[in-house]
Design an enzyme around this catalytic site. Structure first.
Site, short mmCIF file in Angstrom:
data_model
loop_
_atom_site.label_atom_id
_atom_site.label_comp_id
_atom_site.label_asym_id
_atom_site.label_seq_id
_atom_site.Cartn_x
_atom_site.Cartn_y
_atom_site.Cartn_z
N ASP A 186 1.56 6.18 5.72
CA ASP A 186 0.59 5.28 5.11
C ASP A 186 1.12 4.62 3.83
OD1 ASP A 186 -1.83 4.07 5.61
OD2 ASP A 186 -3.01 5.54 4.51
N ASP A 213 -12.18 7.26 3.95
CA ASP A 213 -10.96 6.98 4.71
C ASP A 213 -10.58 5.49 4.67
OD1 ASP A 213 -8.77 7.51 6.25
OD2 ASP A 213 -9.86 7.79 8.14
N ASP A 222 -2.51 10.19 3.88
CA ASP A 222 -3.91 9.83 4.05
C ASP A 222 -4.62 10.85 4.94
OD1 ASP A 222 -6.35 8.63 4.29
OD2 ASP A 222 -5.66 6.91 5.48
N GLU A 264 -9.50 3.80 2.29
CA GLU A 264 -8.99 3.91 0.92
C GLU A 264 -7.94 2.86 0.59
OE1 GLU A 264 -7.69 5.42 3.40
OE2 GLU A 264 -5.57 5.05 3.05
N LYS A 291 -10.00 12.93 8.42
CA LYS A 291 -9.52 12.48 9.73
C LYS A 291 -9.47 13.67 10.70
CE LYS A 291 -6.51 8.68 8.25
NZ LYS A 291 -7.17 7.61 9.01
N ARG A 318 -7.83 -0.36 1.05
CA ARG A 318 -8.40 -1.54 0.40
C ARG A 318 -8.82 -1.23 -1.05
NH1 ARG A 318 -12.87 -1.81 5.08
NH2 ARG A 318 -11.13 -0.82 6.15
N LYS A 370 0.85 -1.21 0.00
CA LYS A 370 0.00 0.00 0.00
C LYS A 370 0.88 1.25 0.00
CE LYS A 370 -3.26 2.59 2.97
NZ LYS A 370 -4.09 2.58 4.20
N1 BES Z 1 -4.25 4.39 7.02
C1 BES Z 1 -5.41 4.18 7.79
C2 BES Z 1 -5.20 3.16 8.89
C3 BES Z 1 -4.44 3.63 10.10
C4 BES Z 1 -5.01 4.55 10.96
C5 BES Z 1 -3.22 3.11 10.40
C6 BES Z 1 -4.31 4.95 12.10
C7 BES Z 1 -2.54 3.48 11.53
C8 BES Z 1 -3.09 4.41 12.38
C9 BES Z 1 -6.55 3.67 6.92
O1 BES Z 1 -6.57 4.15 5.63
C10 BES Z 1 -7.81 4.08 7.58
O2 BES Z 1 -8.03 5.26 7.66
N2 BES Z 1 -8.59 3.13 8.02
C11 BES Z 1 -9.82 3.42 8.69
C12 BES Z 1 -10.85 2.44 8.22
C13 BES Z 1 -12.24 2.78 8.66
C14 BES Z 1 -12.71 4.06 7.99
C15 BES Z 1 -13.13 1.63 8.32
C16 BES Z 1 -9.57 3.27 10.19
O3 BES Z 1 -8.82 2.37 10.59
O4 BES Z 1 -10.10 4.07 10.93
ZN ZN Z 2 -4.80 4.74 4.85
MN MN Z 3 -7.60 6.01 5.52
#
Ligand code: BES
Ligand code: ZN
Ligand code: MN
Length: 496
Positions: A290, A349, A272, A351, A279, A353, A267
């Site tokens: 990210d 968010d 992000d 994204e 966020k 996947r 990825k």
């Molecule tokens: N890059 C983030 C995941 C992440 C967040 C990694 C904080 C490390 C610390 C990912 O793209 C994301 O934002 N995931 C969301 C998914 C949710 C919207 C279903 C998450 O984990 O909040």
């Molecule tokens: Zn992300």
């Molecule tokens: Mn995200």
């Protein structure tokens, strides 16, 4: 730091410092015993003071020890002799490197690779010295205009082995350690680099430079190519950014022509923001990390290229930014992935996947023996496993076992989580084939379930490295994980 292998007497080394181990219960390692003899019992007297108790991680610095050519002797605690294992050994190495770093010394000789570690040989011990030294002296100071007023630190470290006959094994360990350290350090540099520098274009340039210096093949697909491939899901993530997306395809072709490749997918979200599902502000800077999945793929390629691993490996890196803007994807938008499956974006968010699913479909064309994707995918994984283990998911038990084993071997552990069909209905959508989120419950698992729908045609595993790829707080910085796990996994696949 420069490393070399030697076999010689500790008392005779003309260095700024010699490093020797002591065990608990006032027991010397062989090298410490030699120094004690040369100094007429000077070391024994010191141990009797109790100033160093031999616990792993304890150190004591001595100056001008009689009968010893080196200016300083660093005693390093190794714990109980019979219990010296991988963990306590690394702990001792870390402490030694830290103590050396606070000296105004240029070169040192370490005898810590001579001590017996349970189930481990001399090559392994030497490799550990190199890896730990490189890891703990790593700094990212590209943007510091003044050098910190610290000590110069050790520039040369001579790693001693007990006998002349161990030198060849020591050299082999040195080579392994250096290759892995180079891969880890490369991944850290990419992760730590500020996101206004580390753009998708920059990652593509780095992949090209690595390919040139290390004899890899590389292809960078541009936005028009990505459109032609029908990667509507990937394109939905990038459309709010002014930075052009890239799809980087790397190949290390050192196996037999007929051998199917292992494919690594990383990825590469270079920042992000969450997109329209923005966020919160606190710690948002950490979302520059990210792209650590991408960085770990590039780091692993560097390591396996330096090892000249006889294996065919393909790296696929979808990379873009996730930004909010007038052209950005909205919650409610429906995207059509390269596989043809449609996705209702309920949260922009989620994204990672969305870019990975198209890369997983693209992987099919390589007829892979296995595909492993690596991603900072979910905050939920940090809640589940903390910062010690990466989350592992797989549609094939034997592949999961291999990766877990590689993680144990490399001390870069993963822990398997379920991918049961029971979770799949959480992704149901009223308006498309699936939604891109599955609710709060089991967030890492539903993210993996989403990916699994695009990985049906081959053996596949997914590593969620959200908790392991970087450290927050005062020690903020990329860790280079899971380059050690991946490199070890590929070594095993290459039969090494
Ligand atoms: N890059 C983030 C995941 C992440 C967040 C990694 C904080 C490390 C610390 C990912 O793209 C994301 O934002 N995931 C969301 C998914 C949710 C919207 C279903 C998450 O984990 O909040
Ligand atoms: Zn992300
Ligand atoms: Mn995200």
């Amino acid at each position: 730091m420069e490393f070399s292998i030697k076999s010689g007497a500790p008392e005779k080394q003309r260095k700024d410092c010699v490093v020797v181990g002591v065990f608990e219960a006032r027991k010397f390692s062989d090298a410490a015993a030699a120094l004690d003899r040369a100094s007429d019992g000077y070391l024994g007297n010191i141990l009797r003071t109790g100033d160093i108790d031999g616990k792993p991680g304890s150190t004591l610095l001595l100056h001008s020890v009689p009968g010893v050519a080196a200016g300083r002797v660093l005693l390093v605690g190794l714990g109980k002799e019979r219990e010296l294992n991988e963990r306590s050994y690394r702990q001792a190495l870390r402490a030694a490197v830290k103590a050396l770093g606070s000296l105004d010394a240029a070169d040192a000789a370490t005898f810590l690779a001579e001590v017996p570690v349970k189930k481990r040989d001399v090559a392994w011990r030497v490799a550990q010295v190199v890896e730990v030294a490189a890891d703990s002296t790593y700094r990212f100071d590209r943007f510091k205009t003044k050098t910190a007023n610290g000590k110069k630190g050790i520039a040369k470290l001579q790693v001693h082995v007990a006998q002349r006959s161990d030198v060849a094994a020591g050299e082999a360990g040195l080579r392994q350690g250096k290759a892995l350290a180079a891969g880890v350090s490369f991944a850290k540099d990419l992760g730590n680099l500020a996101p206004n520098y580390c753009t998708p274009t920059y990652l593509a340039e780095q992949a090209k430079a690595l390919s040139k210096s290390h004899g890899l093949q590389v292809e960078v697909l541009e936005k028009a190519d990505i459109e032609k491939l029908g990667m509507g899901s990937f394109l939905g993530v990038t459309q709010g950014s002014v930075q052009p997306p890239k799809l980087i395809v790397l190949q290390h072709k050192k196996g037999k022509k007929s051998q199917k490749p292992v494919v690594l997918v990383g990825k590469g979200i270079t920042f992000d923001t969450g997109g329209i599902s923005l966020k919160p502000g606190a710690d948002m800077d950490e979302m520059k990390y990210d792209m650590c999945g991408a960085a770990s793929v590039l780091g692993t390629f560097k390591a396996i290229a330096e090892l000249d691993l006889p294996l065919n490996v393909v790296g696929i890196i979808p990379t873009c930014e996730n930004m909010p803007d007038g052209n950005a994807t909205r919650p409610g938008d429906v995207l059509t992935s390269m596989s043809g499956q449609t996705i209702e974006v309920l949260n922009t968010d989620a994204e990672g996947r969305l870019i990975l699913c198209d890369a997983l479909t693209y992987a099919e064309r390589f007829e892979p023996q296995a595909v492993v994707d690596v991603a900072t995918l979910t905050g939920a994984c940090v809640i589940a496993l903390g910062h010690h283990a990466s989350g592992l998911f797989s549609n094939k038990d034997s592949l999961a076992e291999e990766l877990l084993e590689a993680g144990n071997e490399a001390q870069d552990r993963a822990w398997r989580l379920p991918l049961w069909d029971d979770y799949q209905p959480q992704l149901d959508s009223n308006f498309a084939d699936m939604a891109n989120i599955g609710g709060r419950a089991g967030g890492s698992i539903t993210a993996a379930c989403f990916l699994s729908r695009f990985a049906k045609k081959y053996d596949w595993a997914h590593l969620d490295i959200a908790g392991t790829a970087w450290k927050s707080g005062k020690e903020k910085g990329a860790t280079g994980r899971p380059v050690p796990l991946l490199t070890e996994f590929l070594k095993q696949r290459a039969g090494q």
